[in-house]
Design a protein around this motif. Sequence first.
Motif, short mmCIF file in Angstrom:
data_model
loop_
_atom_site.label_atom_id
_atom_site.label_comp_id
_atom_site.label_asym_id
_atom_site.label_seq_id
_atom_site.Cartn_x
_atom_site.Cartn_y
_atom_site.Cartn_z
N UNK A 103 1.18 0.67 -7.82
CA UNK A 103 -0.18 0.44 -7.32
C UNK A 103 -0.63 1.47 -6.30
N UNK A 104 0.33 2.02 -5.54
CA UNK A 104 -0.04 3.02 -4.54
C UNK A 104 -0.38 4.37 -5.17
N UNK A 105 -0.14 4.51 -6.48
CA UNK A 105 -0.45 5.76 -7.17
C UNK A 105 -1.74 5.66 -7.98
N UNK A 106 -2.43 4.52 -7.86
CA UNK A 106 -3.67 4.29 -8.60
C UNK A 106 -4.84 4.27 -7.63
N UNK A 107 -5.90 5.00 -7.96
CA UNK A 107 -7.08 5.08 -7.10
C UNK A 107 -8.00 3.92 -7.43
N UNK A 108 -7.81 2.79 -6.73
CA UNK A 108 -8.55 1.58 -7.05
C UNK A 108 -10.03 1.67 -6.69
N UNK A 109 -10.35 2.37 -5.61
CA UNK A 109 -11.75 2.40 -5.17
C UNK A 109 -12.49 3.66 -5.61
N UNK A 110 -11.82 4.47 -6.44
CA UNK A 110 -12.46 5.65 -7.06
C UNK A 110 -12.98 6.65 -6.02
N UNK A 111 -12.29 6.77 -4.90
CA UNK A 111 -12.69 7.76 -3.91
C UNK A 111 -11.86 9.05 -4.04
N UNK A 112 -11.18 9.15 -5.19
CA UNK A 112 -10.38 10.34 -5.54
C UNK A 112 -9.15 10.48 -4.65
N UNK A 113 -8.72 9.35 -4.06
CA UNK A 113 -7.52 9.39 -3.23
C UNK A 113 -6.78 8.05 -3.37
N UNK A 114 -5.45 8.13 -3.51
CA UNK A 114 -4.63 6.93 -3.60
C UNK A 114 -3.89 6.70 -2.29
N UNK A 115 -3.21 5.53 -2.21
CA UNK A 115 -2.39 5.28 -1.03
C UNK A 115 -1.32 6.36 -0.88
N UNK A 116 -0.80 6.82 -2.01
CA UNK A 116 0.21 7.88 -1.94
C UNK A 116 -0.37 9.16 -1.36
N UNK A 117 -1.67 9.36 -1.54
CA UNK A 117 -2.32 10.55 -1.01
C UNK A 117 -2.75 10.37 0.44
N UNK A 118 -2.62 9.14 0.97
CA UNK A 118 -3.00 8.90 2.35
C UNK A 118 -4.14 7.92 2.53
N UNK A 119 -4.67 7.36 1.39
CA UNK A 119 -5.77 6.39 1.49
C UNK A 119 -5.24 5.13 2.15
N UNK A 120 -5.80 4.80 3.33
CA UNK A 120 -5.30 3.65 4.08
C UNK A 120 -5.97 2.35 3.65
N UNK A 121 -7.00 2.44 2.81
CA UNK A 121 -7.71 1.25 2.33
C UNK A 121 -8.27 1.57 0.96
N UNK A 122 -7.46 1.32 -0.08
CA UNK A 122 -7.85 1.73 -1.43
C UNK A 122 -8.78 0.73 -2.09
N UNK A 123 -9.28 -0.23 -1.29
CA UNK A 123 -10.27 -1.17 -1.81
C UNK A 123 -11.67 -0.80 -1.32
N UNK A 124 -11.76 0.24 -0.47
CA UNK A 124 -13.05 0.63 0.09
C UNK A 124 -13.18 2.15 0.00
N UNK A 125 -14.18 2.61 -0.72
CA UNK A 125 -14.32 4.06 -0.93
C UNK A 125 -14.87 4.79 0.29
N UNK A 126 -15.12 4.05 1.39
CA UNK A 126 -15.53 4.69 2.63
C UNK A 126 -14.33 5.04 3.51
N UNK A 127 -13.16 4.60 3.09
CA UNK A 127 -11.97 4.81 3.90
C UNK A 127 -10.94 5.63 3.13
#
Length: 557
Positions: free
Chosen positions: A253-277
């Motif tokens: 799940x950390x390798x999937x971009x759930x919020x479509x902000x072009x970043x995953x948790x593995x890439x450093x996205x701290x909130x993959x449910x919000x594309x503003x973060x």
Amino acid sequence: MKTTTPLLSALLLLLSVGCTEVRLSEAPEVEGDEAGECDDGVDNDQDGDTDCADEGCENATACAGDDDDATDDDDVVDDDDATDDDDVVDDDDATDDDDVVDDDDTTPDPCVDEDGDGVTICGPDGIQGNEDDDCDDDDILNFPGNSEYCDGQDNDCDGQLWSEEIDDDGDLQTECDGDCDDVDDQNWLGNTEICDGQDNDCNGFLGLDELDGDIDGVAPCDGDCDDGDDQNFPGNTEICDGQDNDCDTFLGPDEIDDDLDLQTECDGDCDDADDQNWFGNTEICDGQDNDCNTFLGPDEIDGDTDTITICDGDCDDTELTIYPGAPEICEDGIDQDCNGLDASCTIELCGPTPTGLDVLIIDSAGYTMDEEWERVLTADGHTATIGPTSDLENLATLESYDLVIVANGVGALSAGAESTLDTFVNNGGRLYLQGEYQNSYETNQLFSSIVNNGGGSFTAGGTVSGSLNPNPLECFSSTPNPVTTIAYYWYGATGTSADGSVVPILNHGGQDIGWAWCQGVGLGYVIHHTDQDTIQQTVPNVDNLMRNFIAALAGGC
């Protein structure tokens, strides 16, 4: 007639020479030396030949005429008769003879080793039909006691094929054909390997899918989806490498971009449910960690502990006394209330035409003043809500509106309502308080109380009777709407301000019957006058006067 043959004479001579005494009782029996022995069917001399076949009977009468020569003979040398003779040496007849030395007949000997394997069909015991007989005397590889070969023959003559030439498991292949496990029909030469831990193709090895190629403890047959990488096997923990580490056919799940902000948790996205973060984003005023550095943006932090941040409108977050709505100190060069201006020390009672106000009108209990206020407000595009008198006891309700209008000048007010309204104005609230012609009415008394409690000065006076024609004073006669003399005003009440903090706004014949009181620049503001009839009668100029009251409360002071 019997004659002595040369051979017999020679034998007799040897006997006479070698022995000093001849004992006739010890001479061997001779076939035919007694009458009837050549046709009695008995081997009298026990030499293996019987009757005419014995050389002792060859000249016997019973044996005469047994050849095919022209007359009859009993020669002992040779003849060529075609049928039968009694010679004892040799002949070339084709059918039968009774010689005891040699002949040329064609009947085969059955106990001959035809294939040269050392065993005949008669076996070592010479008797045909026993277990030691050669079962196939035409093939040197088949005889009792031989080893079995993979040739489809009974090599050891036990009546059965070799066990390795029999397909025990029914897979159409024997051990001789290459079946390495003839008790399991899944294992035979050339079969396809399956995941069963056996050598299915009989090549001496397990299938590749049964081998743990990457030494992670799991083979492909056990579910290893990538046996070339020891980081991928069932039950493993997903890591950030873009691979299916746990072999569930999905990335972690950390390798999937759930919020479509072009970043995953593995890439450093701290909130993959919000594309503003996402890591590296710019902080905005939303109370979230937009740049994923584990902190809110500086504008979202209340630096001066005044409970208001820059994001909330604090124009100076280093100064506790500066924030939206803070009390202004007039003409000190500081914008305490963050409205972009330094307040003037001159109170402006009136204001420009407001827009979009949300106004609470307290029910006038059978009178029509509440409806008149609602009519004017909605006509100008404002929101007007008529609420019960009980709303006056709820400070939160009052403070949720831009203005509060108490439309009934003669209604009773509870102690709780009076206290709440006093607090409301002291907190900066804007209030229109309708009065009536006698200062004993509770709204008249409340106005005096609010002013005096708020630091001003007001003393109620007496009643002015009759049909009055008051004039608007100060800016209320022109801002933002022009208003001339009010044509109908039925009775009124007077009052005075010792310190001038209360400003008269309506005057009839030199007597003030309406006032405006501002607690201070940017603070509470109350407008009060003493006849409700002029509101409910809809007399000329009153609509514009009401609009000027609204504009003053919304933007003045």
